[in-house]
Design an enzyme around this catalytic site. Structure first.
Site, short mmCIF file in Angstrom:
data_model
loop_
_atom_site.label_atom_id
_atom_site.label_comp_id
_atom_site.label_asym_id
_atom_site.label_seq_id
_atom_site.Cartn_x
_atom_site.Cartn_y
_atom_site.Cartn_z
N LYS A 117 -40.87 -2.28 -4.44
CA LYS A 117 -39.61 -3.02 -4.45
C LYS A 117 -39.68 -4.27 -5.31
O LYS A 117 -38.70 -4.65 -5.96
CB LYS A 117 -39.20 -3.40 -3.02
CG LYS A 117 -38.63 -2.24 -2.24
CD LYS A 117 -37.76 -2.73 -1.10
CE LYS A 117 -37.15 -1.55 -0.35
NZ LYS A 117 -36.43 -1.97 0.85
N LYS A 200 -34.41 11.43 -3.73
CA LYS A 200 -33.81 11.39 -2.40
C LYS A 200 -32.33 10.99 -2.49
O LYS A 200 -31.98 10.15 -3.31
CB LYS A 200 -34.57 10.34 -1.57
CG LYS A 200 -34.81 10.74 -0.12
CD LYS A 200 -35.72 9.74 0.56
CE LYS A 200 -35.09 9.27 1.85
NZ LYS A 200 -35.96 8.40 2.63
N LYS A 203 -28.01 5.72 -0.77
CA LYS A 203 -26.80 4.91 -0.85
C LYS A 203 -26.84 3.96 -2.04
O LYS A 203 -25.81 3.43 -2.42
CB LYS A 203 -26.59 4.13 0.46
CG LYS A 203 -27.82 3.42 0.98
CD LYS A 203 -27.68 3.12 2.48
CE LYS A 203 -29.02 2.66 3.06
NZ LYS A 203 -29.04 2.66 4.51
#
Ligand code: TRP
Length: 337
Positions: A117, A200, A203
Site C-alpha cells: 500500500k 480481484k 470497489k
C-alpha cells in the site's frame, strides 16, 4: 489454557461501496456464521482503519452506513450479532496503544500489505498505515475473540495478532489473551473483475463495469454481465477446460456461488453452450439473488438516522464486553485506576 467463549470478530473497511465480491466472500459467510449458533458474532465497520489513507469525511459516513445497510439487508440481525462502527468503541484505540508497545518494529516491517500500500513512497505513508495491524490485533483481542474469518490478504495480520497475544501473555506471565484461530474462507468465494479475470473484483477499480455493486439496478447488472470480458470459445465439457480461461472460470464460479451449486454442476448444465446463452442466465440469477438485497439496502439507506441508531446500540453492547477487558489489561500492565 484458559477457557474462552467462542466468539467471532470480523472487520470491514467502509472505504467504498459493496460489491458482489464482498457479498460472496464476506457478508454471506458472516450470515452463515451468525446463524450457525456456534459463536457469538461481532461485525465491525472499521472506520478508524479507513482513515489510514485520507477519506472524504462525508463519503466515509455514507459508506459506513452503506456497509451496515448491506450487512443488515443480507441477513445480519442486529439482535443476534453485534453490529457497530469501530470509533464508537474507544477501547479499540486504547488497547491498540498498549499493543504498539508490545509489537516489535521488526514484526511490523515485515507486513507485506504495508509495503504494497505504501509503495515506493513509504516515507510519505501515514504512521497509522504502518501501525494499522496493531489496531487490527486490538479489534480482535479487545473482545477475546477466539475466531476470525480471513481471506488470503489478512492471514499475515492474523499471525501478527497471535504473536502479540503470545508476547503479551508471556511478558506479563498470564494467559490473558486467547491465541485467535483463523477461519479460512472457501477459494470459490474469490470473485474476480468482470474486465480482467486475473484481478480481484474491487470497489477501487476505476472501471465500474469491472464489478457488480450491491446497489446496482437489474438493468445495470444485466448490462455488466453482457459486456463482461470472455473468450470466443463455448463453455467447456469439464471444469478442467476452464484452466487457462480466467474470465470464463470467473463467470462459472459466480454462477455456482449464486446458485449454491458446484462448478461441476454448472458445467454439466452449460457444456458446449455459447456465452450468448450463459450470460443472460447468469444475469437473471444475479438479479433474482441480489436484487432484493439491493432494494432492502436502499430502503434502509433512506433512513440514515435509523442505521445510526442501530450502530449506536451495537456499540453499547460491544463496549459491555470491551470495557472490562481493557480495564483488566490496564491493571495487568500497571496502570492505576
Ligand atoms: N484489515 C482488514 C481489511 O483490510 C479489516 C479489519 C480490521 C479486520 N480489523 C479487523 C478484519 C479485525 C478482521 C478482524 O480487510
Amino acid at each position: 489454557m484458559a477457557e474462552f467463549t467462542k466468539r467471532i470478530f470480523s472487520g470491514v473497511q467502509p472505504s467504498g461501496g459493496l460489491t458482489l465480491g464482498n457479498y460472496l466472500g464476506m457478508i454471506r459467510p458472516s450470515v452463515g456464521l451468525q446463524n450457525s449458533g456456534e459463536f457469538e458474532t461481532i461485525y465491525c465497520m472499521v472506520d478508524l482503519h479507513a482513515i489510514t489513507t485520507w477519506q472524504d469525511p462525508e463519503a466515509l459516513r455514507r459508506q459506513t452506513r452503506e456497509v451496515a445497510a448491506g450487512f443488515i439487508a443480507s441477513g445480519i440481525d442486529p439482535a443476534k450479532s453485534i453490529l457497530f462502527n469501530q470509533s464508537q468503541a474507544p477501547e479499540h484505540a486504547q488497547l491498540a496503544w498498549v499493543f504498539n508497545c508490545v509489537a516489535r518494529m521488526g514484526w511490523m516491517q515485515r507486513m507485506t500489505q504495508f509495503k504494497d500500500k505504501a509503495g515506493k513512497n513509504a516515507q510519505n505513508a501515514s504512521l497509522g498505515l504502518f501501525a494499522y495491524p496493531a489496531l487490527m490485533a486490538a479489534d480482535i483481542l479487545i473482545y477475546h475473540a477466539t475466531h476470525v474469518p480471513v481471506g488470503d490478504d489478512q492471514k499475515q495480520h492474523l499471525e501478527l495478532t497471535r504473536d502479540i497475544a503470545i508476547k503479551f501473555n508471556h511478558d506479563f506471565g498470564q494467559e490473558f489473551f486467547p491465541v485467535t484461530e483463523p477461519i479460512i474462507g472457501k477459494a470459490e468465494a474469490r470473485i474476480m473483475s468482470l474486465r480482467d479475470g486475473s484481478k480481484k473484483m474491487s470497489k477501487s477499480d476505476p472501471s465500474d463495469m469491472s464489478r457488480l455493486n450491491l446497489t446496482d439496478t437489474p438493468d445495470d447488472m444485466a448490462k455488466k454481465f453482457r459486456k463482461a470480458k470472455t473468450d470466443p470459445e463455448p463453455l467447456p465439457e469439464s471444469v478442467d477446460g476452464l484452466e487457462d480461461r480466467p474470465e470464463a472460470r470467473n463467470l462459472v464460479n459466480i454462477y455456482a456461488a449464486l446458485s449454491g451449486q458446484t462448478q461441476e454442476q454448472v458445467i454439466a448444465e452449460f457444456a458446449g453452450k455459447q456465452f450468448g446463452e450463459f450470460k443472460p442466465a447468469l444475469a437473471d440469477l444475479a438479479v433474482a439473488q441480489m436484487g432484493p438485497i439491493g432494494e432492502e439496502m436502499s430502503r434502509l439507506m433512506d433512513d440514515p438516522a435509523e442505521i445510526d441508531r442501530q450502530l449506536r446500540a451495537g456499540a453499547e453492547r460491544a463496549r459491555e464486553i470491551a470495557a472490562p477487558i481493557l480495564a483488566k489489561t490496564y491493571e495487568i500492565v500497571g496502570m492505576i485506576a
